[in-house]
Design a protein around this motif. Structure first.
Motif, PDB file in Angstrom:
ATOM      1  N   SER A 285       0.941  -1.236   0.120  1.00  0.00           N
ATOM      2  CA  SER A 285       0.013  -0.140   0.008  1.00  0.00           C
ATOM      3  C   SER A 285       1.013   1.380   0.146  1.00  0.00           C
ATOM      4  CB  SER A 285      -0.804   0.055   1.526  1.00  0.00           C
ATOM      5  OG  SER A 285      -1.363   1.210   1.484  1.00  0.00           O
TER       6      SER A 285
ATOM      7  N   TYR B 279      -1.828  -0.618  11.109  1.00  0.00           N
ATOM      8  CA  TYR B 279      -2.004  -1.012   9.757  1.00  0.00           C
ATOM      9  C   TYR B 279      -0.688  -0.743   8.741  1.00  0.00           C
ATOM     10  CZ  TYR B 279      -3.448  -0.982   4.987  1.00  0.00           C
ATOM     11  OH  TYR B 279      -3.439  -1.322   3.467  1.00  0.00           O
TER      12      TYR B 279
ATOM     13  N   ASN C 117      -5.517   4.481  -3.950  1.00  0.00           N
ATOM     14  CA  ASN C 117      -6.706   4.354  -3.400  1.00  0.00           C
ATOM     15  C   ASN C 117      -7.656   3.584  -4.286  1.00  0.00           C
ATOM     16  OD1 ASN C 117      -5.403   6.354  -1.615  1.00  0.00           O
ATOM     17  ND2 ASN C 117      -7.247   6.704  -0.886  1.00  0.00           N
TER      18      ASN C 117
ATOM     19  N   GLN D 196     -15.175   3.856   6.531  1.00  0.00           N
ATOM     20  CA  GLN D 196     -14.161   4.535   6.741  1.00  0.00           C
ATOM     21  C   GLN D 196     -13.709   5.614   5.431  1.00  0.00           C
ATOM     22  OE1 GLN D 196     -13.488   5.171  10.150  1.00  0.00           O
ATOM     23  NE2 GLN D 196     -15.470   4.024  10.069  1.00  0.00           N
ATOM     24  N   ASN D 197     -13.808   4.555   4.410  1.00  0.00           N
ATOM     25  CA  ASN D 197     -13.101   5.025   3.210  1.00  0.00           C
ATOM     26  C   ASN D 197     -14.083   6.055   2.425  1.00  0.00           C
ATOM     27  OD1 ASN D 197     -11.495   1.844   2.781  1.00  0.00           O
ATOM     28  ND2 ASN D 197     -10.546   3.775   3.704  1.00  0.00           N
ATOM     29  N   LEU D 198     -13.524   7.044   1.713  1.00  0.00           N
ATOM     30  CA  LEU D 198     -14.180   8.183   0.921  1.00  0.00           C
ATOM     31  C   LEU D 198     -15.247   7.558   0.284  1.00  0.00           C
ATOM     32  CD1 LEU D 198     -14.678  11.042   0.581  1.00  0.00           C
ATOM     33  CD2 LEU D 198     -12.921  10.734  -1.396  1.00  0.00           C
TER      34      LEU D 198
ATOM     35  N   THR E  30     -18.975  13.513   6.402  1.00  0.00           N
ATOM     36  CA  THR E  30     -18.031  14.593   6.680  1.00  0.00           C
ATOM     37  C   THR E  30     -16.896  14.679   5.948  1.00  0.00           C
ATOM     38  OG1 THR E  30     -19.020  14.480   9.051  1.00  0.00           O
ATOM     39  CG2 THR E  30     -16.854  15.560   8.666  1.00  0.00           C
ATOM     40  N   VAL E  31     -16.613  15.859   5.201  1.00  0.00           N
ATOM     41  CA  VAL E  31     -15.152  15.942   4.701  1.00  0.00           C
ATOM     42  C   VAL E  31     -14.319  16.353   5.652  1.00  0.00           C
ATOM     43  CG1 VAL E  31     -13.861  17.541   3.086  1.00  0.00           C
ATOM     44  CG2 VAL E  31     -16.218  16.971   2.414  1.00  0.00           C
ATOM     45  N   HIS E  32     -13.208  15.601   5.995  1.00  0.00           N
ATOM     46  CA  HIS E  32     -12.213  15.740   7.148  1.00  0.00           C
ATOM     47  C   HIS E  32     -11.311  16.688   6.912  1.00  0.00           C
ATOM     48  CE1 HIS E  32     -14.204  12.073   8.848  1.00  0.00           C
ATOM     49  NE2 HIS E  32     -13.815  11.284   7.999  1.00  0.00           N
TER      50      HIS E  32
ATOM     51  N   CYS F 229      -7.737  17.045   1.230  1.00  0.00           N
ATOM     52  CA  CYS F 229      -6.847  16.317   1.041  1.00  0.00           C
ATOM     53  C   CYS F 229      -6.635  15.745  -0.394  1.00  0.00           C
ATOM     54  CB  CYS F 229      -6.647  15.064   2.112  1.00  0.00           C
ATOM     55  SG  CYS F 229      -6.363  15.426   3.508  1.00  0.00           S
TER      56      CYS F 229
ATOM     57  N   ARG G 148      -5.685  12.411  -2.961  1.00  0.00           N
ATOM     58  CA  ARG G 148      -5.238  11.117  -2.993  1.00  0.00           C
ATOM     59  C   ARG G 148      -5.232  10.684  -4.682  1.00  0.00           C
ATOM     60  NH1 ARG G 148      -4.220  12.137   1.114  1.00  0.00           N
ATOM     61  NH2 ARG G 148      -5.100  11.054   3.159  1.00  0.00           N
TER      62      ARG G 148
ATOM     63  N   ARG H 217      -8.796  14.423  10.192  1.00  0.00           N
ATOM     64  CA  ARG H 217      -8.779  13.290  10.685  1.00  0.00           C
ATOM     65  C   ARG H 217      -7.616  12.817  11.104  1.00  0.00           C
ATOM     66  NH1 ARG H 217     -10.819   8.181   7.153  1.00  0.00           N
ATOM     67  NH2 ARG H 217      -8.867   8.707   5.884  1.00  0.00           N
TER      68      ARG H 217
ATOM     69  N   ASP I 119      -4.283  11.695   8.754  1.00  0.00           N
ATOM     70  CA  ASP I 119      -4.100  11.727   7.286  1.00  0.00           C
ATOM     71  C   ASP I 119      -2.920  12.176   6.694  1.00  0.00           C
ATOM     72  OD1 ASP I 119      -7.783  12.334   6.761  1.00  0.00           O
ATOM     73  OD2 ASP I 119      -6.649  10.601   6.404  1.00  0.00           O
TER      74      ASP I 119
HETATM   75  C1  WQD Z   1      -9.257   9.580   1.491  1.00  0.00           C
HETATM   76  C2  WQD Z   1      -9.602  11.108   1.779  1.00  0.00           C
HETATM   77  C3  WQD Z   1     -10.066  11.419   4.228  1.00  0.00           C
HETATM   78  C4  WQD Z   1     -13.948   9.280   4.392  1.00  0.00           C
HETATM   79  C5  WQD Z   1      -7.085   4.339   2.493  1.00  0.00           C
HETATM   80  C6  WQD Z   1      -7.086   3.137   3.292  1.00  0.00           C
HETATM   81  C7  WQD Z   1      -5.624   2.337   3.619  1.00  0.00           C
HETATM   82  C8  WQD Z   1      -5.338   2.187   2.116  1.00  0.00           C
HETATM   83  C9  WQD Z   1      -5.093   3.301   1.398  1.00  0.00           C
HETATM   84  C10 WQD Z   1      -5.334   0.012   1.270  1.00  0.00           C
HETATM   85  C11 WQD Z   1      -8.856  11.130   3.054  1.00  0.00           C
HETATM   86  C12 WQD Z   1     -11.282  11.692   3.244  1.00  0.00           C
HETATM   87  C13 WQD Z   1     -12.770  10.037   3.886  1.00  0.00           C
HETATM   88  C14 WQD Z   1     -14.691  10.427   4.719  1.00  0.00           C
HETATM   89  C15 WQD Z   1     -13.566  12.109   4.277  1.00  0.00           C
HETATM   90  N1  WQD Z   1      -5.777   1.174   1.437  1.00  0.00           N
HETATM   91  N2  WQD Z   1     -12.346  11.060   3.847  1.00  0.00           N
HETATM   92  N3  WQD Z   1     -14.673  11.559   4.441  1.00  0.00           N
HETATM   93  O1  WQD Z   1      -7.144   7.215   4.301  1.00  0.00           O
HETATM   94  O2  WQD Z   1      -6.207   7.509   1.844  1.00  0.00           O
HETATM   95  O3  WQD Z   1      -6.359   5.344   2.691  1.00  0.00           O
HETATM   96  O4  WQD Z   1      -6.458   4.022   1.267  1.00  0.00           O
HETATM   97  O5  WQD Z   1      -4.212  -0.355   1.518  1.00  0.00           O
HETATM   98  O6  WQD Z   1      -6.086   1.253   4.075  1.00  0.00           O
HETATM   99  O7  WQD Z   1      -7.320   3.375   4.578  1.00  0.00           O
HETATM  100  O8  WQD Z   1      -8.251   6.651   2.089  1.00  0.00           O
HETATM  101  O9  WQD Z   1     -10.849   6.822   1.396  1.00  0.00           O
HETATM  102  O10 WQD Z   1     -10.332   6.708   4.096  1.00  0.00           O
HETATM  103  O11 WQD Z   1      -9.669   8.634   2.666  1.00  0.00           O
HETATM  104  O12 WQD Z   1     -13.165  13.391   3.966  1.00  0.00           O
HETATM  105  O13 WQD Z   1     -15.967  10.052   5.227  1.00  0.00           O
HETATM  106  O14 WQD Z   1     -11.051  11.141   2.022  1.00  0.00           O
HETATM  107  O15 WQD Z   1      -9.906  12.220   5.088  1.00  0.00           O
HETATM  108  O16 WQD Z   1      -8.283  12.743   2.962  1.00  0.00           O
HETATM  109  P1  WQD Z   1      -6.872   6.845   2.824  1.00  0.00           P
HETATM  110  P2  WQD Z   1      -9.670   6.965   2.593  1.00  0.00           P
END
Ligand code: WQD
Length: 352
Positions: free
Chosen positions: A126, A151, A181, A200-202, A218-220, A231, A233, A297, A300
């Motif tokens: 990852s 993790y 992602n 948890q993921n976007l 929520t946009v974190h 942020c 990605r 968050r 992040d």
């Molecule tokens: C992306 C962006 C959040 C949810 C993930 C996995 C990790 C790895 C890589 C596999 C961030 C924002 C999210 C929400 C938001 N996967 N967000 N509101 O953290 O980059 O990592 O992918 O290996 O295991 O966790 O991905 O989708 O959680 O967040 O604003 O309700 O979306 O803050 O900026 P992340 P994510």
């Protein structure tokens, strides 16, 4: 045709990879204890490929049970190892559970690789291994920062374990694939992501908000030093990720590997902000999304996206889905889950 063992094959990326391997002529068996996945996804694989994939419902943390699979399948040529826990927040709350599960399973598999002399091993890594990089565009040579979570640490350790193992057993070649992602669903809409509990993921947070499964999202944070404050990605379609695994197996099969362990970034190379992702979703779905701007968050990374030149050159990989297709396939899948809620009714226990 070569037999490939896919661990975690009932999971999101694993199931899409099984489809791609079968479509490229490989024989596939699966190991998945379904603690975080749904065996019903194998039905979806059969609808796409016409093949019934055998799943060994085994915990890879049991060496004896893992070894027995290899005794029954001495013709396994390659292993693609997805099976692991991957919820960043949960890993912070339960580090020992993560270290035990993710590392013991890998070590058991490698003991079998050593015993049965399995020639090819592809590891699900990852972009998390880069931590918070100084430069947002990362190559495979970008130095790793301390992982932001247990993790992420299990992915860094997994890479180190594999690298050291392969030096000791050079007949087995390894490839480490660093996903950015993964999002979206197979274009057939027979398989897709099945998040456990509140996503948890976007992208699943977006689609579950739009379908009404959760009241809003929520946009974190929108006060970061980025073009719109949110942020950035590198979102990559899960089917593009899946095909890269097939190309990695072919790369090993054709003995193109110059070094024993090779690393490849799997991202589109395009940085997309959270707000831009939401806008793309609203465009393809025709839905206004109910979201609010909230606090940052913890953990992040501000911005990270891939330099994917190496995968393009060495593997001949070319991601083909754009952001709108990622969103439209994710949305179609969410709509299907709503229309047919009994489809995967026996979802695994909720994450706490
Ligand atoms: C992306 C962006 C959040 C949810 C993930 C996995 C990790 C790895 C890589 C596999 C961030 C924002 C999210 C929400 C938001 N996967 N967000 N509101 O953290 O980059 O990592 O992918 O290996 O295991 O966790 O991905 O989708 O959680 O967040 O604003 O309700 O979306 O803050 O900026 P992340 P994510």
């Amino acid at each position: 045709m070569a037999k490939i063992l896919v661990t975690g094959g009932c999971g999101y990326i694993g199931s899409h990879t099984i489809v791609d391997l079968i479509e490229n002529g490989y024989e596939v068996i699966c190991v998945d204890n379904n603690s975080r996945s749904n065996a019903g996804i194998l039905e979806g694989i059969k609808k796409i490929t016409g093949k019934s994939v055998k799943n060994y419902k085994v915990d890879l943390c049991s060496f004896d049970e893992t070894f027995a699979i290899f005794q029954e399948n001495t013709d396994i040529k390659g292993i693609i190892h997805f099976a692991a826990y991957k919820a960043v927040g949960e890993s912070v709350e339960q580090p020992l559970m993560y270290y035990e599960n993710n590392m013991a399973s890998l070590i058991n598999l490698l003991k079998c690789v050593q015993e049965f002399k399995t020639p090819w091993f592809v590891f699900s890594s990852s972009c998390t291994v880069y931590g918070n990089p100084d430069n947002s565009i990362v190559t495979e040579e970008t130095p790793q920062k301390p992982a932001e979570s247990p993790y992420g640490a299990t992915k860094q350790m997994g890479e180190r374990i594999l690298t050291d193992f392969q030096k000791q057993f050079p007949a087995s070649k390894c490839i480490l694939l660093r996903y950015f992602n993964p999002v979206g669903a197979h274009p057939s809409n027979h398989i897709g992501e099945l998040p456990i509990g509140r996503p948890q993921n976007l992208v699943p947070a977006i689609t579950q908000t739009a379908i009404g499964k959760i009241p809003g999202m929520t946009v974190h944070g929108a006060d970061y030093d980025t073009r719109d404050g949110s942020c950035i990605r590198d979102y990559i379609h899960v089917s593009d990720i899946a095909h890269a695994h097939t190309l990695a197996i072919q790369y090993l099969e054709q003995e193109k590997s110059e070094t024993g362990t090779e690393i490849f970034n799997l991202g589109t190379g395009n940085g997309v902000s959270v707000l831009e992702a939401i806008q793309a979703f609203e465009k393809v779905s025709g839905q206004k999304l109910n979201y609010e701007i909230g606090p940052r968050r913890p953990g992040d990374v501000v911005a990270i996206y891939a330099n994917n030149d190496k995968a393009k050159t060495a593997l001949g990989w070319a991601p083909k889905y754009d952001l709108e297709e990622m969103m439209s396939t994710a949305w179609k899948w969410e709509v299907k889950l709503k229309e047919d809620e009994k489809l995967f009714a026996t979802t695994p226990p909720q994450l706490n």
